[in-house]
Design an enzyme around this catalytic site. Structure first.
Site: not given
Ligand code: CA2
Length: 142
Positions: A11-12, A19, A24, A73, A76, A86, A97, A99-101, A106
């Site tokens: 998601p997102n 954003r 990110y 990725n 959330a 599962d 797995e 994650h960008i960050s 965090r």
């Molecule tokens: O760092 C990552 O890739 C995360 O998986 C990104 C998730 C966050 O819940 C994880 O802790 C780390 C959130 C993705 C939100 O995506 C956005 C992308 C652009 C702008 C705002 C949010």
């Protein structure tokens, strides 16, 4: 035709590059997909994004039947979804797995990943470069 690597985004992540660039980065998900395809060379890739947990589970089931590896990725869902855990448990091949960050730098609610329980490896904090690094790593494993 070789069995594809599934690159699954939660998601997102469709908002990537639009954003919160300080967390990110400025690269869009379409640009990430292009970099994965270059890194994959002749390896087939299914690159997808969803905001739906049910859709993510259905794609993991598809990967179980048709895929050679998974890069996920889960965004959330990483911290909430035993259903995705599962589904991933049933996958016989390597799982990365991603994650960008760096989730461990965090807030505390980003520190416990269900997905890590089944991941072959975890990449976090390398920005969107992590995707092409994951593709190269998985390519070497399959
Ligand atoms: O760092 C990552 O890739 C995360 O998986 C990104 C998730 C966050 O819940 C994880 O802790 C780390 C959130 C993705 C939100 O995506 C956005 C992308 C652009 C702008 C705002 C949010």
């Amino acid at each position: 035709m070789n069995k594809p690597i599934y690159v699954l985004n939660g998601p997102n992540l469709d908002r990537l590059g639009k954003r919160e660039p300080e967390i990110y980065g400025a690269t869009t998900l379409a640009e990430v997909e292009a970099s994965c395809r270059i890194a994959a060379e002749d390896q087939a890739i299914e690159f997808r994004q969803t905001n739906s947990e049910a859709q993510m589970i259905d794609w993991i089931h598809e990967a179980i039947d048709e895929g050679s590896g998974i890069i996920i990725n889960p965004a959330a869902f990483t911290f909430t979804s035993i259903a995705i855990l599962d589904a991933l448990k049933m996958f016989p091949g390597p799982i990365i797995e991603l994650h960008i960050s760096n989730i461990h730098r965090r807030e505390p609610y980003y520190h416990h990943s269900y997905v890590s329980k089944v991941a072959t490896g975890v990449i976090a904090g390398l920005g969107t470069n992590g995707y092409r690094i994951a593709v190269r790593a998985l390519r070497d494993m399959i």
